[in-house]
Design an enzyme around this catalytic site. Structure first.
Site, PDB file in Angstrom:
ATOM      1  N   HIS A 168       0.799  -0.724  -0.247  1.00 14.84           N
ATOM      2  CA  HIS A 168      -0.051   0.019   0.122  1.00 14.84           C
ATOM      3  C   HIS A 168       0.853   1.551   0.109  1.00 14.84           C
ATOM      4  O   HIS A 168       0.666   2.319   0.766  1.00 14.84           O
ATOM      5  CB  HIS A 168      -0.757   0.156   1.059  1.00 14.84           C
ATOM      6  CG  HIS A 168      -2.071   0.516   1.651  1.00 14.84           C
ATOM      7  ND1 HIS A 168      -1.929   1.988   1.639  1.00 14.84           N
ATOM      8  CD2 HIS A 168      -3.292   0.410   1.658  1.00 14.84           C
ATOM      9  CE1 HIS A 168      -2.671   2.924   1.489  1.00 14.84           C
ATOM     10  NE2 HIS A 168      -4.092   2.040   1.385  1.00 14.84           N
ATOM     11  N   GLU A 272      -0.566   1.970  -5.463  1.00 17.37           N
ATOM     12  CA  GLU A 272      -0.375   0.429  -4.631  1.00 17.37           C
ATOM     13  C   GLU A 272      -0.408  -0.861  -5.995  1.00 17.37           C
ATOM     14  O   GLU A 272      -1.750  -1.502  -6.603  1.00 17.37           O
ATOM     15  CB  GLU A 272      -1.524  -0.331  -4.102  1.00 17.37           C
ATOM     16  CG  GLU A 272      -1.933   1.255  -2.612  1.00 17.37           C
ATOM     17  CD  GLU A 272      -3.243   1.155  -2.430  1.00 17.37           C
ATOM     18  OE1 GLU A 272      -3.686   0.283  -2.087  1.00 17.37           O
ATOM     19  OE2 GLU A 272      -3.236   2.514  -1.752  1.00 17.37           O
TER      20      GLU A 272
HETATM   21  O1  TA6 Z   1      -5.674   1.438  -0.770  1.00 18.87           O
HETATM   22  C1  TA6 Z   1      -7.066   2.680  -0.398  1.00 18.87           C
HETATM   23  C2  TA6 Z   1      -8.247   2.070   0.613  1.00 18.87           C
HETATM   24  O2  TA6 Z   1      -8.874   0.671   1.038  1.00 18.87           O
HETATM   25  C3  TA6 Z   1      -8.851   3.362   0.989  1.00 18.87           C
HETATM   26  O3  TA6 Z   1     -10.460   2.542   0.833  1.00 18.87           O
HETATM   27  C4  TA6 Z   1      -8.940   3.753   2.783  1.00 18.87           C
HETATM   28  O4  TA6 Z   1      -9.400   2.839   3.411  1.00 18.87           O
HETATM   29  C5  TA6 Z   1      -7.436   3.710   2.656  1.00 18.87           C
HETATM   30  O5  TA6 Z   1      -6.778   1.992   1.412  1.00 18.87           O
HETATM   31  C6  TA6 Z   1      -6.834   3.750   3.608  1.00 18.87           C
HETATM   32  O6  TA6 Z   1      -7.147   2.125   4.442  1.00 18.87           O
HETATM   33  P1  TA6 Z   1      -6.264   2.747   6.075  1.00 18.87           P
HETATM   34  O7  TA6 Z   1      -6.389   1.620   6.830  1.00 18.87           O
HETATM   35  O8  TA6 Z   1      -5.103   2.910   5.962  1.00 18.87           O
HETATM   36  O9  TA6 Z   1      -6.927   3.980   6.380  1.00 18.87           O
END
Ligand code: TA6
Length: 304
Positions: A168, A272
């Site tokens: 991520h 990601e």
């Molecule tokens: O990767 C995108 C995502 O799934 C968004 O929907 C948002 O929730 C982001 O990840 C961040 O997630 P987190 O749990 O790290 O706040």
């Protein structure tokens, strides 16, 4: 613990272990080619700066660094599910890998100076309470003129299992409102800001104009982020990853995120490498799967 880590894995002048932010243990890597920080918490790369460059990863100045909490920024490891876990409202978002303590299994340096760290995660009572299969996940982090992270999942169960995964990656950009991403032209995606509707990107590099949360389908990359504000391009290459997720919470949503803070959304852009949803991976007993992301600053001219 730090003394044992330095005794067993430290490399004087290249790799040492110390108490990082919040007292969490981290490896500090320093070579002529680059420097980096890798926390044992989540096997989380929080800092990567190639020589002569600005840091390549964004790290929120308000991130928590606490057991059981996700670090906001760097490269969170998402495993074994992505996002909220269907049918398990109390399960941690993005799985348990990024909030677990990983073990250092090896540290090495190749003749060309690239430093490799291997960290591993195996089931614990905490993970078994969330997800039953027997597994081993290894994260191989290579630090040099490029940052390479490979996530290898092994099925140690007697039955097949499926999992989702993502690296991520929070890229650091000078201004997200001026950045653009190439390598996604014409690719279909699910728009999480619009009821997961399936859409297709146009033929131009993708410029974000507001909250963006898209799961691109069947894309192998490479992707390049043009960042005119910092006058550079960041290239993201992938191996064994069929999805790419692009996310920026933008102004309103980020203001409600205590661990992000006002205005920080402009300095970040998540691109990601992932295998999620219909792209989830199924492993037979004894099988392994490795997904890799390679991140570098393009050597070519500054972006147009
Ligand atoms: O990767 C995108 C995502 O799934 C968004 O929907 C948002 O929730 C982001 O990840 C961040 O997630 P987190 O749990 O790290 O706040």
């Amino acid at each position: 613990m730090l003394d044992e880590l330095n005794e067993q894995f430290g490399r004087p002048g290249v790799v040492h272990f110390e108490a990082g932010t919040g007292g969490l243990a981290r490896a500090v890597i320093s070579t002529p080619a680059a420097e980096a920080h890798v926390y044992l918490h989540g096997a989380h790369v929080t800092h990567y700066r190639p020589a002569g460059q600005e840091p390549v990863l964004f790290l929120s100045p308000r991130s928590r660094f606490e057991p059981g909490k996700a670090i906001r920024g760097g490269v969170p490891i998402v495993f074994p599910w992505f996002g909220a876990r269907a049918g398990h409202p109390s399960a941690p978002d993005h799985g348990f890998a990024r909030i677990s303590e990983w073990a250092v299994e090896g540290v090495g340096q190749s003749p060309d100076g690239v430093v490799s760290l291997i960290l591993a995660l195996q089931p614990s009572a905490a993970t078994r309470a969330l997800w039953a299969p027997d597994f081993r996940v290894a994260a191989r982090v290579q630090i040099g003129a490029e940052l390479a992270i490979a996530l290898e999942v092994e099925n140690r169960s007697a039955a097949a299992f499926s999992f989702e995964e993502a690296l991520h990656t929070y890229l650091r950009v000078g201004d997200a409102t001026r950045a653009s991403i190439s390598g996604l032209e014409g690719v279909s995606y699910l728009d999480k800001t619009d009821g997961l509707r399936r859409k297709t990107l146009g033929g131009e590099p993708f410029r974000l104009t507001g909250e963006t949360d898209r799961v691109f389908l069947d894309t192998r990359g490479p992707h390049a982020v043009a960042d005119p504000a910092l006058g550079r391009r960041l290239v993201v290459e992938k191996r064994a990853s069929g999805n790419t997720v692009v996310w920026n919470p933008w102004r309103e949503k980020s203001a409600a995120m205590a661990d992000l803070g006002d205005g920080q959304w402009r300095s970040m852009l998540c691109v990601e490498a992932a295998n999620v949803g219909d792209g989830a991976v199924t492993l037979a007993p004894g099988a392994r799967h490795s997904m890799e992301m390679v991140l570098r600053v393009a050597r070519d001219a500054a972006p147009t």
